[in-house]
Design an enzyme around this catalytic site. Structure first.
Site, PDB file in Angstrom:
ATOM      1  N   CYS A  88      -7.009  -1.271   7.478  1.00 39.07           N
ATOM      2  CA  CYS A  88      -5.999  -1.746   6.608  1.00 39.07           C
ATOM      3  C   CYS A  88      -4.906  -2.711   7.638  1.00 39.07           C
ATOM      4  O   CYS A  88      -4.323  -2.207   8.770  1.00 39.07           O
ATOM      5  CB  CYS A  88      -4.970  -0.552   6.058  1.00 39.07           C
ATOM      6  SG  CYS A  88      -3.632  -1.056   5.054  1.00 39.07           S
ATOM      7  N   ASP A  90      -8.273  -2.877   3.321  1.00 38.90           N
ATOM      8  CA  ASP A  90      -7.076  -3.097   2.532  1.00 38.90           C
ATOM      9  C   ASP A  90      -6.332  -4.301   3.302  1.00 38.90           C
ATOM     10  O   ASP A  90      -5.485  -3.716   4.287  1.00 38.90           O
ATOM     11  CB  ASP A  90      -6.223  -1.823   2.225  1.00 38.90           C
ATOM     12  CG  ASP A  90      -5.017  -1.905   1.466  1.00 38.90           C
ATOM     13  OD1 ASP A  90      -4.412  -1.180   1.221  1.00 38.90           O
ATOM     14  OD2 ASP A  90      -4.933  -3.022   0.865  1.00 38.90           O
ATOM     15  N   TRP A 149      -4.250  -7.960   4.353  1.00 40.61           N
ATOM     16  CA  TRP A 149      -3.439  -8.978   3.659  1.00 40.61           C
ATOM     17  C   TRP A 149      -3.281 -10.006   4.851  1.00 40.61           C
ATOM     18  O   TRP A 149      -3.322  -9.801   5.920  1.00 40.61           O
ATOM     19  CB  TRP A 149      -2.102  -8.593   3.074  1.00 40.61           C
ATOM     20  CG  TRP A 149      -1.454  -7.577   4.115  1.00 40.61           C
ATOM     21  CD1 TRP A 149      -0.701  -8.047   5.278  1.00 40.61           C
ATOM     22  CD2 TRP A 149      -1.273  -6.325   4.213  1.00 40.61           C
ATOM     23  NE1 TRP A 149      -0.338  -6.971   5.980  1.00 40.61           N
ATOM     24  CE2 TRP A 149      -0.559  -5.955   5.338  1.00 40.61           C
ATOM     25  CE3 TRP A 149      -2.027  -5.399   3.221  1.00 40.61           C
ATOM     26  CZ2 TRP A 149      -0.202  -4.633   5.625  1.00 40.61           C
ATOM     27  CZ3 TRP A 149      -1.534  -3.896   4.003  1.00 40.61           C
ATOM     28  CH2 TRP A 149      -0.690  -3.738   4.850  1.00 40.61           C
ATOM     29  N   SER A 180       0.752  -1.350  -0.074  1.00 42.35           N
ATOM     30  CA  SER A 180       0.104  -0.129   0.068  1.00 42.35           C
ATOM     31  C   SER A 180       0.943   1.114  -0.056  1.00 42.35           C
ATOM     32  O   SER A 180       1.680   1.280   0.717  1.00 42.35           O
ATOM     33  CB  SER A 180      -0.713   0.071   1.310  1.00 42.35           C
ATOM     34  OG  SER A 180      -1.423  -1.143   1.282  1.00 42.35           O
TER      35      SER A 180
END
Lengths: 304, 677
Positions: free
Chosen positions: B629, B674, B676, B457
């Site tokens: 995030c 966002d 992961w 990002s």
């Protein structure tokens, strides 16, 4: 300002779970019926089953080309207009370039001369132009109707088209369905909805937008109907006259009649026609004439 | 035409009148006649003949050519035909894979579209030795056949053909959420038997609602042993496995034609041309590379890439993709253990000439380049790689272990899970721990997957830093069960990209991938950003942008940050910058959780809970957008649950209603992720 538990009526309660003022939700609810009707047209049902003639698919692409060219031009004009600006995503959404590629594939380099805007498409285009120029606050309705659909069911159509028309795996002919700058369609739709809801609109305008979206669906269906009719008349043509050299079954590439690949320029057909066109060429005619002249000369010589 | 008798050759004049010219009148006449006849023959006659012939060949299914799959199989030496009823291509893909499998068992298969052939020929299949008809049939709609299987379906219903002597098996593709699950597969399986054919393996019923691919693989893995048993052939990989590519070693090659790590066009790293994308990355010089944490064992870093003159544009929230290189010591060790000269220039050419994929990676190149830039050598290899490598293990115990781990038996799967996955054994580790396993390096290069780009990002705003892209990352490094130290490919590679005076020394091949993680359109909309650890990256960009907007005189809404790290004095990333934004009033709230600074763990969700009234106010009255995030597995889920709690409590809703409310926020783009894993 914390609500006292249990003090809310069920009507107020339900208001917390839905925002009837959000344009995205008003549109979804307000066009549900139109949407269902559109996906249940014979044309769309057949398409989903892979029952679509190449010629009809090409004409559908032409219709899309005129529609999106108009829509995207009007969006460009209104990109700074606060009634549309939040929804201006040329890089992610615009289809015109992709459609041009598809036209080149189906009609060749001189595709512009080979295509024309059908009646139903013209009506659609006219409406888009009117809205873009005189009622731009309704432009969102047209963008919503097309792009949201393209990002949803449109992806299924891509696979169906590729298979049904035996298009190359290198994705020619279906560039329209490929959104190269959108990595996640679902997330993009969410962003798009947030943007729709960021528009400052009064209740009346929102209602008009929903109405315009329904109108857009109707205009689309008129195009489908027109394509459907064209498809039927094409079937009739194939049956009378000419040698039925290809019955539509099987792999067209294996057919000895077709010298060039699918999607090539129209015209080059079976060897008989090739021979006839060959015969029309000047060099061939020269040789023919020369030979006739010699033969005549020989005959004259013999006789004299 | 009179006396057109053959004359002497032109050098002998015939009559006194023509003694002086080279050709006599007669000769001239004859030459033109012959020329004319030849012209006619070559230009016209052939075509006229073709026209009447063609109508014979077409439509009606004739025994000649295409419509007989029997003839085609005989001509091309196949004994197995795999028909597919496919609408979107999945069944077709399965059919192709099955037909390729056949090779492994000394059989030869071909996939076939039932629409192109006369299926009544099935009764003739027994003319071919060791023949078998397999059907991959998808069910469509209300238990219907796919379009290309309609004729076959009709024929099955009407026919009374005798199919004794036909061996068959069926794999059905369906979806359990539909009423007529696998109706087509079931029908074909039943009907063929009714017509006298012999079923040699049970019907497979793939479920697309579950995992169609897995169902297929499981069925396939038992199918082939059954086939082999039936035909009495060996069902092992004892025979040489099927190579997809052919190795060509170049001894005398023009080095300017050799790839040295480019992703696309040859020399694209020397002659950089926009536009830059995944196939044509930009080599961005690294201008800043500093350690972010003040203590602790980990290494967190902040990098800045210079994108001046690249025409690359980005928005805060987008991702930067980088193409890393493998650790050279790892590459060297592989070369040593396989005793290969890594600088050999070679190409791997696809044996299937019709394939679009000519090489597995850009060729010609050296093994060193391939292992460094093109191949993944750090992830635990997948089972199909182990299966292919097994043949090269000379010690029977090792070979058996490899075969076992690649099999679908429960014991094998468990062994693979523990010995490869949990122990994090990469290919080098496997080669080291299995000394008899020494595959040829070119086959290994064929089997290993491609090295993937890594995404980060972007930690900057293009409004403030139009010519730079910032990255915030933590280097991955851990010790495995086998005592080895595994390092993350990209993070360690980035760590070593130190800015140089000679900018070409520290270049990062990169491109920007647009995301949909965006600040709200109206600056006045409040934002709640939740990004512990390196999850703070995009929010640095967001905060910079909001500060810029404020400078531009725009009305900027509440900008709220929830951040978390382990120790205040160790890994509080961007501490000074955030403090400054907070002082300037741009950052309305700076909520930081230090998980390990006290006995009990304190995370971002605890802080959210502490501020629940304010959170609800921003959400409900302020129309705030929420952004999460970072870690997907635990943090994102915990934060989401906290929101359910807050919404339920302050919105006075039941749990399911609160979940619905939050899900709606996501649909409307007001709750973005966002994350992961």
């Amino acid at each position: 300002m914390v609500p006292v538990p249990g003090s809310l009526s069920s009507a107020e309660l339900s208001c917390f779970t839905c925002s009837p003022t959000d344009l995205s939700e008003l549109l979804k609810k307000g066009t549900k019926e139109s949407h269902d009707r559109a996906t249940n047209t014979q044309f769309v049902k057949d398409f989903l089953k892979g029952r679509i003639k190449k010629e009809v698919f090409k004409l559908a692409t032409v219709a899309l080309y005129f529609t999106y060219s108009a829509l995207e031009e009007e969006m460009d004009h209104n990109k700074d207009n606060p009634v549309f600006a939040p929804l201006y995503f040329p890089l992610e959404l615009h289809r015109r370039e992709a459609l041009v590629k598809d036209m080149e594939y189906f009609y060749g380099e001189d595709w512009k001369e080979k295509i024309q805007c059908s009646e139903a498409t013209q009506q659609y285009v006219d409406r888009i132009r009117h809205v873009g120029q005189h009622e731009p606050e309704l432009l969102v309705a047209h963008a919503y109707t097309r792009y949201m659909g393209d990002l949803s069911g449109g992806q299924v159509l891509k696979k169906v088209a590729q298979r049904a028309l035996k298009l190359p795996p290198t994705e020619e002919g279906i560039q329209f369905y490929m959104f190269e700058n959108i990595s996640n369609a679902q997330q993009f739709k969410q962003l798009y909805r947030a943007r729709m809801n960021a528009l400052d609109l009064d209740k009346n305008t929102k209602e008009r937008i929903v109405e315009e979206a329904n109108r857009a669906f109707k205009l689309n269906m008129q195009v489908f109907d027109e394509l459907e009719k064209t498809g039927l008349s094409l079937a009739d043509e194939a049956q009378d006259g000419g040698v039925p050299v290809h019955d539509g079954k099987g792999d067209i590439r294996k057919c000895p009649f077709y010298a060039d690949k699918l999607g090539g320029t129209a015209g080059a057909g079976c060897p008989y026609h090739t021979a006839m066109s060959l015969a029309k060429q000047p060099l061939v005619q020269l040789i023919l004439a020369a030979w006739v002249a010699l033969a005549a000369g020989a005959a004259a010589w013999y006789v004299m | 035409m009179g006396d057109a008798g053959v004359k002497q050759t032109v050098s002998t004049p015939d009559s006194p009148a023509e003694q002086d010219s080279l050709f006599s009148m007669t000769d001239l006449f004859l030459i033109s006649l012959i020329t004319g006849l030849l012209t006619y023959w070559f230009f016209f006659r052939k075509k006229k003949e073709e026209v009447p012939e063609l109508p014979k060949i077409s439509p009606v299914a004739s025994p000649v050519r295409d419509s007989s799959f029997i003839e085609k199989m005989k001509k091309t030496g196949r004994n197995i035909v795999v028909f597919y009823g496919s609408q979107t291509g999945t069944a077709e893909e399965f059919a192709n894979r099955l037909s390729k499998d056949a090779h492994r068992y000394g059989l030869r298969g071909m996939a076939a579209d039932p629409e192109e052939y006369d299926l009544s020929d099935l009764s003739r299949l027994s003319e071919i030795d060791k023949s078998l008809a397999v059907f991959c049939m998808a069910t469509y709609g209300e238990g219907d056949p796919t379009d290309n299987a309609q004729d076959f379906y009709d024929w099955l219903q009407e026919t009374d053909a005798d199919l004794s002597g036909l061996r068959f098996a069926v794999f059905g593709l369906g979806n359990k959420t539909y009423e007529h699950f696998n109706a087509m597969g079931k029908y074909v399986d039943k009907r063929l038997e009714e017509l006298g054919a012999q079923r040699i393996f049970e019907l497979g019923q793939g479920d697309d609602d579950g995992n169609l691919e897995e169902d297929f693989i499981t069925w396939r893995e038992q199918f082939w042993p059954a086939v082999c048993e039936h035909f009495g052939v060996e069902a092992t990989g004892e025979e040489s496995s099927i190579r997809q590519y052919e190795l060509v070693v170049h001894t005398d090659v023009n080095m300017s034609k050799v790839y040295t790590g480019e992703m696309g066009r040859l020399k694209s790293y020397e002659n950089q041309k926009p536009p830059f994308d995944a196939k044509n990355p930009f080599l961005a010089p690294v201008t800043v590379n500093r350690k972010l944490n003040k203590g602790g064992e980990r290494h967190l870093m902040h990098l800045e890439l210079d994108i001046s003159n690249s025409k690359i544009r980005y928005e805060s929230g987008d991702h930067v993709a980088v193409y890393p290189a493998n650790d050279s010591s790892l590459v060297n060790q592989i070369g040593e253990i396989l005793q290969t000269d890594l600088d050999t220039i070679m190409s791997l050419n696809n044996l299937d000439e019709e394939s679009n994929k000519k090489h597995p990676f850009p060729c010609p190149t050296s093994y060193r380049t391939a292992l460094t830039y093109y191949l993944d050598i750090t992830n635990p290899p997948r089972t199909n790689v182990l299966y292919e490598l097994a043949q090269y293990a000379t010690e029977p115990g090792e070979q058996e272990q490899l075969r076992k781990m690649a099999s679908s038996a429960a014991e094998g799967k468990a062994l693979y899970l523990s010995w490869v996955v949990e122990a994090r054994r990469n290919i080098l580790a496997i080669l080291q721990d299995m000394p008899s396993l020494r595959p040829p390096i070119d086959h290994l290069c064929e089997l290993l997957p491609r090295l993937q780009a890594r995404y980060y990002s972007i930690a900057s705003s293009s409004k403030v830093h139009p010519n730079a892209i910032h990255i915030c990352a933590v280097t991955v490094e851990y010790e495995t069960k086998t005592g080895r130290l595994n390092k993350g490919v990209a993070t360690n590679w980035l760590k070593n990209k130190v800015p140089h005076e000679n900018r070409s020394k520290s270049l990062v091949p990169m491109y920007v991938r647009k995301s949909q993680f965006r600040l709200p359109f109206k600056p006045s909309t409040p934002v709640i950003m939740i990004g512990p650890g390196t999850g703070i990256a995009p929010f640095m960009g967001f905060i910079q942008e909001r500060a810029w907007l404020k400078q531009q005189g725009k009305e900027v809404g509440d900008t709220v940050l929830y951040y978390g790290c382990r120790h205040e004095n160790e890994d509080y990333l961007y501490r000074e910058e955030l403090a400054r934004f907070h002082e300037d009033g741009l950052l309305t709230q700076l909520n930081v959780a230090f998980s390990r600074d006290q006995a009990e763990k304190v995370y971002v969700q605890h802080l959210l809970r502490k501020n629940k009234e304010n959170v609800w106010k921003l959400l409900n009255e302020g129309n705030a957008h929420v952004y999460v995030c970072g870690d997907a597995r635990n943090m994102a889920r915990d934060v989401q649950n906290t929101f359910y709690e807050i919404v339920a409590e302050f919105g006075n809703m039941s749990q399911p209603q609160a979940v619905d409310y939050v899900k709606k926020l996501m649909t409307k783009g007001r709750y973005s992720l966002d994350v992961w894993s």
